[in-house]
Write a protein that holds these residues in place. Structure first.
Motif, PDB file in Angstrom:
ATOM      1  N   UNK A 179       0.846  -1.187   0.000  1.00 33.85           N
ATOM      2  CA  UNK A 179       0.000   0.000   0.000  1.00 33.85           C
ATOM      3  C   UNK A 179       0.882   1.237   0.000  1.00 33.85           C
ATOM      4  N   UNK A 180       0.267   2.366  -0.314  1.00 29.70           N
ATOM      5  CA  UNK A 180       0.978   3.645  -0.353  1.00 29.70           C
ATOM      6  C   UNK A 180       0.260   4.616   0.570  1.00 29.70           C
ATOM      7  N   UNK A 181       0.994   5.186   1.521  1.00 26.52           N
ATOM      8  CA  UNK A 181       0.397   6.135   2.442  1.00 26.52           C
ATOM      9  C   UNK A 181       0.820   7.548   2.061  1.00 26.52           C
ATOM     10  N   UNK A 182      -0.148   8.462   2.067  1.00 30.08           N
ATOM     11  CA  UNK A 182       0.109   9.852   1.667  1.00 30.08           C
ATOM     12  C   UNK A 182       0.390  10.686   2.910  1.00 30.08           C
ATOM     13  N   UNK A 183       1.652  11.031   3.092  1.00 28.98           N
ATOM     14  CA  UNK A 183       2.062  11.920   4.178  1.00 28.98           C
ATOM     15  C   UNK A 183       2.602  13.226   3.622  1.00 28.98           C
ATOM     16  N   UNK A 184       2.163  13.571   2.419  1.00 30.29           N
ATOM     17  CA  UNK A 184       2.636  14.785   1.772  1.00 30.29           C
ATOM     18  C   UNK A 184       1.846  16.018   2.150  1.00 30.29           C
ATOM     19  N   UNK A 185       0.601  15.823   2.559  1.00 27.66           N
ATOM     20  CA  UNK A 185      -0.240  16.935   2.991  1.00 27.66           C
ATOM     21  C   UNK A 185      -1.000  16.519   4.240  1.00 27.66           C
ATOM     22  N   UNK A 186      -1.422  17.509   4.983  1.00 25.32           N
ATOM     23  CA  UNK A 186      -2.188  17.245   6.197  1.00 25.32           C
ATOM     24  C   UNK A 186      -3.679  17.310   5.873  1.00 25.32           C
ATOM     25  N   UNK A 187      -4.322  16.171   5.878  1.00 26.66           N
ATOM     26  CA  UNK A 187      -5.758  16.095   5.640  1.00 26.66           C
ATOM     27  C   UNK A 187      -6.462  16.263   6.985  1.00 26.66           C
ATOM     28  N   UNK A 188      -7.172  17.352   7.148  1.00 30.91           N
ATOM     29  CA  UNK A 188      -7.740  17.672   8.457  1.00 30.91           C
ATOM     30  C   UNK A 188      -9.092  18.340   8.280  1.00 30.91           C
ATOM     31  N   UNK A 189     -10.094  17.866   9.012  1.00 29.53           N
ATOM     32  CA  UNK A 189     -11.393  18.518   9.031  1.00 29.53           C
ATOM     33  C   UNK A 189     -12.129  18.152  10.303  1.00 29.53           C
ATOM     34  N   UNK A 190     -13.089  18.973  10.726  1.00 30.98           N
ATOM     35  CA  UNK A 190     -13.870  18.650  11.929  1.00 30.98           C
ATOM     36  C   UNK A 190     -14.727  17.409  11.697  1.00 30.98           C
ATOM     37  N   UNK A 191     -14.732  16.517  12.687  1.00 27.14           N
ATOM     38  CA  UNK A 191     -15.514  15.291  12.579  1.00 27.14           C
ATOM     39  C   UNK A 191     -16.446  15.088  13.776  1.00 27.14           C
ATOM     40  N   UNK A 192     -16.117  15.651  14.927  1.00 28.80           N
ATOM     41  CA  UNK A 192     -16.868  15.413  16.155  1.00 28.80           C
ATOM     42  C   UNK A 192     -17.536  16.699  16.606  1.00 28.80           C
ATOM     43  N   UNK A 193     -18.860  16.643  16.826  1.00 29.52           N
ATOM     44  CA  UNK A 193     -19.646  17.834  17.142  1.00 29.52           C
ATOM     45  C   UNK A 193     -20.652  17.539  18.245  1.00 29.52           C
ATOM     46  N   UNK A 194     -21.065  18.600  18.988  1.00 30.34           N
ATOM     47  CA  UNK A 194     -22.237  18.438  19.848  1.00 30.34           C
ATOM     48  C   UNK A 194     -23.492  18.295  18.985  1.00 30.34           C
ATOM     49  N   UNK A 195     -24.538  17.758  19.570  1.00 28.76           N
ATOM     50  CA  UNK A 195     -25.837  17.731  18.917  1.00 28.76           C
ATOM     51  C   UNK A 195     -26.665  18.906  19.414  1.00 28.76           C
ATOM     52  N   UNK A 271       7.238   9.202  -7.794  1.00 31.96           N
ATOM     53  CA  UNK A 271       7.432  10.586  -8.227  1.00 31.96           C
ATOM     54  C   UNK A 271       6.630  11.585  -7.383  1.00 31.96           C
ATOM     55  N   UNK A 272       5.701  11.117  -6.571  1.00 33.16           N
ATOM     56  CA  UNK A 272       4.831  12.024  -5.817  1.00 33.16           C
ATOM     57  C   UNK A 272       5.455  12.318  -4.458  1.00 33.16           C
ATOM     58  N   UNK A 273       5.823  13.578  -4.188  1.00 30.31           N
ATOM     59  CA  UNK A 273       6.415  13.912  -2.891  1.00 30.31           C
ATOM     60  C   UNK A 273       5.462  13.568  -1.742  1.00 30.31           C
ATOM     61  N   UNK A 274       6.008  12.936  -0.731  1.00 29.68           N
ATOM     62  CA  UNK A 274       5.213  12.617   0.447  1.00 29.68           C
ATOM     63  C   UNK A 274       4.466  11.307   0.376  1.00 29.68           C
ATOM     64  N   UNK A 275       4.559  10.587  -0.749  1.00 30.97           N
ATOM     65  CA  UNK A 275       3.875   9.313  -0.903  1.00 30.97           C
ATOM     66  C   UNK A 275       4.862   8.184  -0.594  1.00 30.97           C
ATOM     67  N   UNK A 276       4.507   7.286   0.337  1.00 29.66           N
ATOM     68  CA  UNK A 276       5.420   6.262   0.815  1.00 29.66           C
ATOM     69  C   UNK A 276       4.863   4.869   0.531  1.00 29.66           C
ATOM     70  N   UNK A 277       5.707   4.026  -0.048  1.00 29.03           N
ATOM     71  CA  UNK A 277       5.328   2.634  -0.295  1.00 29.03           C
ATOM     72  C   UNK A 277       5.578   1.808   0.955  1.00 29.03           C
ATOM     73  N   UNK A 278       4.599   0.986   1.332  1.00 32.23           N
ATOM     74  CA  UNK A 278       4.724   0.132   2.507  1.00 32.23           C
ATOM     75  C   UNK A 278       4.441  -1.306   2.086  1.00 32.23           C
ATOM     76  N   UNK A 279       5.339  -2.214   2.481  1.00 33.94           N
ATOM     77  CA  UNK A 279       5.129  -3.633   2.210  1.00 33.94           C
ATOM     78  C   UNK A 279       5.002  -4.380   3.530  1.00 33.94           C
ATOM     79  N   UNK A 280       3.935  -5.137   3.689  1.00 34.42           N
ATOM     80  CA  UNK A 280       3.678  -5.864   4.922  1.00 34.42           C
ATOM     81  C   UNK A 280       4.518  -7.141   4.981  1.00 34.42           C
ATOM     82  N   UNK A 281       4.830  -7.626   6.169  1.00 32.52           N
ATOM     83  CA  UNK A 281       5.529  -8.912   6.284  1.00 32.52           C
ATOM     84  C   UNK A 281       4.639 -10.051   5.820  1.00 32.52           C
ATOM     85  N   UNK A 282       5.224 -11.187   5.473  1.00 32.79           N
ATOM     86  CA  UNK A 282       4.428 -12.327   4.982  1.00 32.79           C
ATOM     87  C   UNK A 282       3.338 -12.729   5.978  1.00 32.79           C
ATOM     88  N   UNK A 283       2.153 -12.997   5.426  1.00 25.77           N
ATOM     89  CA  UNK A 283       1.046 -13.457   6.245  1.00 25.77           C
ATOM     90  C   UNK A 283       0.259 -12.383   6.954  1.00 25.77           C
TER      91      UNK A 283
END
Length: 311
Positions: A179-195, A271-283
């Motif tokens: 998988x590739x994780x994007x750590x090039x930008x900070x994705x941030x938005x409000x998610x938790x609110x009072x009712x 080629x994409x700055x901040x994009x990291x390839x991750x390989x999981x261990x077997x299994x």
């Protein structure tokens, strides 16, 4: 399916279907303490076995609104909850209307129509009976740190009036091991609110927006709490009218997601700055590896660039 109360609806749907009018629970008296997570989902059966268990451990209640899935999403949600011993804390309901896609299609839809994102969200959140609610997507997986933080917030926020913004990290899944994780930008938005009446959804240009007073305290959660799954073998942009809508100055997050998706599909991930390839261990599935091992152990700050994509 929700029951229809006798009192006058707070938001009547344009089509006149009383079952899909909005009736807010706070009109009937005090809400219970705690935090309810609200999912609005379509065809998320693939993701829910990762998404639901940590969320059910973190919050008091889950409402999952299935919008015309054809992959057994509702059944998988109930099965996963039952397997977690939380079948009595999830409400699985359905919203049978074709909802307008984000972008120009949403803009052309009246806000009180059952086809509007705005009405869809308000109706979904009208099922909340606790003092706090959280908007969450069916592809967002908590890390152990994220689970612990939400469990603490679920009782600490009561009566505070605070709004909580949660960073997330897009994870593009290439295979069971890569998988590739994007750590090039900070994705941030409000998610938790009072009712309450000051915290409902209104129509914006590309999508719905949840209102909250300018005086609300804003809490920003730390990085590393969750990943947002993006599967490279499926269309992650079907809920948008057109990719041309990403050109709007109001949609920088979608432009970044489209840049990453296009690069990975074309084999240009390095080629994409901040994009990291991750390989999981077997299994070990790469989603489990990233959320349980790689991300908790990654040095902070995770996002090195100063750019921020707030929505």
């Amino acid at each position: 399916m929700s029951t229809v109360d006798n009192h006058r609806p707070d938001i009547a749907c344009l089509e006149g279907d009383a079952a899909y009018d909005v009736r807010w629970a706070w009109q009937d008296g005090a809400l219970d303490p705690g935090l309810t997570c609200v999912f609005r989902v379509r065809n998320e059966a693939r993701n829910l076995p990762w998404v639901l268990p940590p969320m059910l451990r973190a919050v008091q209640r889950v409402v999952l609104v299935d919008n015309r899935s054809d992959d057994g999403t509702a059944e998988v949600a109930q099965r996963v909850a039952d397997e977690c011993g939380a079948g009595d804390r999830i409400e699985v309901t359905s919203y049978p209307f074709q909802v307008s896609r984000a972008g120009t299609e949403h803009l052309a839809t009246p806000p009180h129509s059952v086809r509007s994102l705005t009405h869809f969200y308000n109706w979904s959140f009208s099922h909340v009976r606790t003092s706090y609610s959280m908007k969450w997507d069916g592809d967002m997986v908590l890390t152990p740190e994220g689970e612990a933080l939400l469990a603490d917030l679920s009782w600490q926020l009561h009566g505070s009036g605070a709004v909580v913004a949660v960073p997330r990290h897009p994870l593009s899944v290439e295979s069971e091991s890569v998988a590739w994780i994007d750590l090039g930008f900070r994705f941030l938005e409000p998610w938790v609110y009072p009712m309450g009446p000051q915290f409902t959804f209104v129509k914006a240009f590309e999508w719905e927006v949840r209102e909250f007073p300018e005086t609300s305290e804003r809490i920003v959660a730390p990085e590393g709490l969750c990943v947002e799954l993006k599967w490279l073998d499926q269309d992650e942009f079907a809920h948008w009218t057109s990719t041309e809508d990403f050109d709007s100055s109001r949609a920088p997050r979608k432009r970044r997601e489209w840049e990453v998706y296009s690069a990975l599909r074309e084999g240009r991930g390095e080629e994409v700055p901040g994009l990291h390839r991750i390989e999981a261990p077997p299994g070990v599935h790469v989603v489990d590896h990233v959320t349980r091992t790689w991300l908790p152990q990654a040095p902070r700050p995770l996002v090195k660039r100063r750019g921020r994509l707030d929505v």
